[in-house]
Design a protein around this motif. Structure first.
Motif, mmCIF file in Angstrom:
data_model
loop_
_atom_site.group_PDB
_atom_site.id
_atom_site.type_symbol
_atom_site.label_atom_id
_atom_site.label_comp_id
_atom_site.label_asym_id
_atom_site.label_seq_id
_atom_site.Cartn_x
_atom_site.Cartn_y
_atom_site.Cartn_z
ATOM 1 N N GLU A 19 -30.299 -50.833 43.230
ATOM 2 C CA GLU A 19 -30.755 -51.345 41.930
ATOM 3 C C GLU A 19 -29.653 -51.218 40.885
ATOM 4 O O GLU A 19 -29.464 -52.096 40.046
ATOM 5 N N GLU A 20 -28.939 -50.111 40.949
ATOM 6 C CA GLU A 20 -27.840 -49.911 40.011
ATOM 7 C C GLU A 20 -26.776 -51.001 40.183
ATOM 8 O O GLU A 20 -26.325 -51.608 39.210
ATOM 9 N N LEU A 21 -26.413 -51.256 41.424
ATOM 10 C CA LEU A 21 -25.414 -52.296 41.684
ATOM 11 C C LEU A 21 -25.947 -53.659 41.253
ATOM 12 O O LEU A 21 -25.216 -54.492 40.710
ATOM 13 N N ARG A 22 -27.217 -53.887 41.487
ATOM 14 C CA ARG A 22 -27.813 -55.159 41.100
ATOM 15 C C ARG A 22 -27.725 -55.361 39.589
ATOM 16 O O ARG A 22 -27.410 -56.447 39.120
ATOM 17 N N ARG A 23 -28.002 -54.305 38.837
ATOM 18 C CA ARG A 23 -27.912 -54.419 37.381
ATOM 19 C C ARG A 23 -26.493 -54.788 36.966
ATOM 20 O O ARG A 23 -26.293 -55.603 36.072
ATOM 21 N N GLU A 24 -25.537 -54.173 37.618
ATOM 22 C CA GLU A 24 -24.149 -54.478 37.267
ATOM 23 C C GLU A 24 -23.827 -55.942 37.545
ATOM 24 O O GLU A 24 -23.082 -56.574 36.809
ATOM 25 N N HIS B 192 -35.652 -53.248 37.061
ATOM 26 C CA HIS B 192 -35.888 -51.820 37.129
ATOM 27 C C HIS B 192 -35.099 -51.138 36.027
ATOM 28 O O HIS B 192 -33.992 -51.546 35.705
ATOM 29 N N ALA B 193 -35.655 -50.072 35.494
ATOM 30 C CA ALA B 193 -34.956 -49.306 34.473
ATOM 31 C C ALA B 193 -33.801 -48.546 35.111
ATOM 32 O O ALA B 193 -33.904 -48.081 36.246
ATOM 33 N N SER B 194 -32.708 -48.450 34.369
ATOM 34 C CA SER B 194 -31.608 -47.615 34.843
ATOM 35 C C SER B 194 -31.999 -46.160 34.619
ATOM 36 O O SER B 194 -32.981 -45.862 33.939
ATOM 37 N N ALA B 195 -31.226 -45.251 35.197
ATOM 38 C CA ALA B 195 -31.519 -43.827 35.043
ATOM 39 C C ALA B 195 -31.495 -43.429 33.573
ATOM 40 O O ALA B 195 -32.359 -42.690 33.098
ATOM 41 N N ALA B 196 -30.507 -43.955 32.843
ATOM 42 C CA ALA B 196 -30.390 -43.600 31.427
ATOM 43 C C ALA B 196 -31.590 -44.122 30.638
ATOM 44 O O ALA B 196 -32.156 -43.408 29.804
ATOM 45 N N GLU B 197 -31.974 -45.365 30.902
ATOM 46 C CA GLU B 197 -33.126 -45.930 30.202
ATOM 47 C C GLU B 197 -34.391 -45.153 30.521
ATOM 48 O O GLU B 197 -35.217 -44.868 29.650
ATOM 49 N N ALA B 198 -34.545 -44.811 31.800
ATOM 50 C CA ALA B 198 -35.725 -44.055 32.213
ATOM 51 C C ALA B 198 -35.792 -42.734 31.443
ATOM 52 O O ALA B 198 -36.859 -42.327 30.990
ATOM 53 N N ALA B 199 -34.649 -42.105 31.276
ATOM 54 C CA ALA B 199 -34.624 -40.834 30.559
ATOM 55 C C ALA B 199 -35.031 -41.036 29.103
ATOM 56 O O ALA B 199 -35.881 -40.314 28.578
ATOM 57 N N ASP B 200 -34.458 -42.036 28.449
ATOM 58 C CA ASP B 200 -34.764 -42.277 27.036
ATOM 59 C C ASP B 200 -36.232 -42.638 26.817
ATOM 60 O O ASP B 200 -36.790 -42.377 25.758
#
Lengths: 251, 251
Positions: A19-24, B192-200
């Motif tokens: 998912e992270e790579l997809r966002r990028e 999907h939310a990124s890890a940073a977004e999920a945290a915020d």
DNA sequence: TCAAGTTGTCCAGCTATCTAGACAACTTGA
DNA sequence: TCAAGTTGTCTAGATAGCTGGACAACTTGA
């Protein structure tokens, strides 16, 4: 031992990486044709083993977002995001217009004597039967959206057959004497796809869908169509545009 | 051995079950106050052990979507979906108006000498610096959205401080002499939310966010603000309304 | 032609997750 | 008051999925 907490809850680490790579990629940080960092480097960045990264990359490759070439590297594939304009004269066919091979397929249709309360109310059926069409729109063989369309059964006789033949709701409506209609209301939400939706849209479980609920009316205000459309979020973006500039319609 | 394929890819079974139950709840199939079927029954329905269902229910309870009462059952909690109207006069504060305890908090602000290309272009910065505000909006203590707002730094002197004091972008803009602005364009996507977004946003990784990209202009057409807002999909719905009916604005 | 770089494949071990069952704690209605 | 129903807690075992390392297959550029 990397000490990293792995998947604290419910998601495999490789999926989080995917998912992270997809966002990028879809976020624009990696252009089409660009080469991804080598797997070893990604593994180091995410603090996991290369095999875990490989699983993530394989998932993206499975949806044709990247292409891996042995000995060379992994590259971002050509991927276009369909921009669907939502306005007073919203027609999905317009957004599809410029695209190659767009096809609209009728999955099922049924006359429902007792539709859900929301349908009865918003379409002002008043006890009458509802006609339900289930459709899938694909572009170049890739499913884009999954729609459920409700009509007043007696107002659109033979619509399902007409739609099946023409592949267009606008065209099918014309054959029953409805030449124009207007988008009266649209709400947008998003959620994980259900298993059934994922199957219809060729997605893996857990993919994201954009959901629109819309009401179309005739020019005199009579409710015509209640639509619930689930768009593949990875492949579609909605353009709300600017109301004031939108009075003329599309094309 | 239930032979069911478990998580064919990346998602723990309990999470898939949690998402399924969530759809039933927020989709309206289970009203607030309604009692969920007993865990044993759900376990049978999904073909898993009761413990797996319990983990799914626990996840929903952690986000206050359901409440479990020992000896009695599990019940759907009160949960309201914020409907945010998007139109020519879009102000998030208007959508929040009727709600209790809405608060807007400034996470960070910075003057960026070289903003991303998209910002420079759409705000017509022409080499000038950009001002970036990072905000979080909460309702009743629950985060609703996470915004990134770009302005031309020299057009809005002291905006960050003003915003921090007032908690409203509209009010802060007024103090720098900008009394009115218009939403010129909005696009909506989801992911999907990124890890940073999920945290915020106090979300678990993998949650869904609705993303809007919007451009506001002054009444004379000068670009004013480029906003990227990530809404918690589980708690927010966007209302695009009907352009033709939307000329007057809100309230 | 060759060395360096990169992806593909395989296998073994570890661990988180799911399964399984039993029992306690509590609520509800008869 | 009591029985039935429901959630909470615990322990143990099985296994799917993740990790880790080694090496093969292939590409690229010098």
């Amino acid at each position: 031992m990397t000490t990293q907490s792995r998947s604290p809850s419910g998601y495999a680490t490789w999926r989080l990486i995917a998912e992270e790579l997809r966002r990028e990629i879809v976020g624009g940080a990696r252009a089409a044709g660009a080469k991804l960092p080598p797997e070893g480097e990604l593994a180091e960045r995410f603090g996991v083993h290369r095999n875990t990264v490989r699983q993530a990359v394989a998932a993206l490759a499975a949806e044709h977002l990247v292409v891996s070439r042995r000995g060379s590297g992994t590259y971002v594939a050509e991927h276009t995001v369909l921009v669907h304009r939502i306005g007073a004269r919203t027609r999905l066919s317009d957004s599809l217009g410029s695209r190659g091979n767009a096809s609209r397929r009728l999955l099922a249709s049924a006359v429902e004597p007792e539709p859900p309360a929301e349908v009865t109310e918003r379409l002002a059926l008043g006890g009458g039967a509802g006609l339900r069409l289930e459709t899938v729109v694909s572009v170049d063989g890739l499913p884009i959206s999954r729609g459920t369309h409700w009509f007043a059964a007696d107002r659109v006789p033979g619509l399902a057959e007409r739609f099946d033949a023409t592949g267009s709701i606008t065209a099918a409506l014309r054959t029953v004497g409805i030449d124009d209609y207007i988008r009266a209301a649209t709400t947008v939400s998003a959620r994980h796809a259900s298993a059934a939706e994922a199957a219809d849209l060729s997605l893996t479980a857990g993919s994201v869908v954009l959901v629109t609920r819309s009401l179309d009316t005739l020019t005199d205000g009579t409710p015509l169509q209640l639509g619930i459309t689930r768009f593949v979020a990875a492949r579609v973006e909605l353009d709300v545009g600017h109301p004031d500039l939108d009075l003329d319609g599309s094309a």
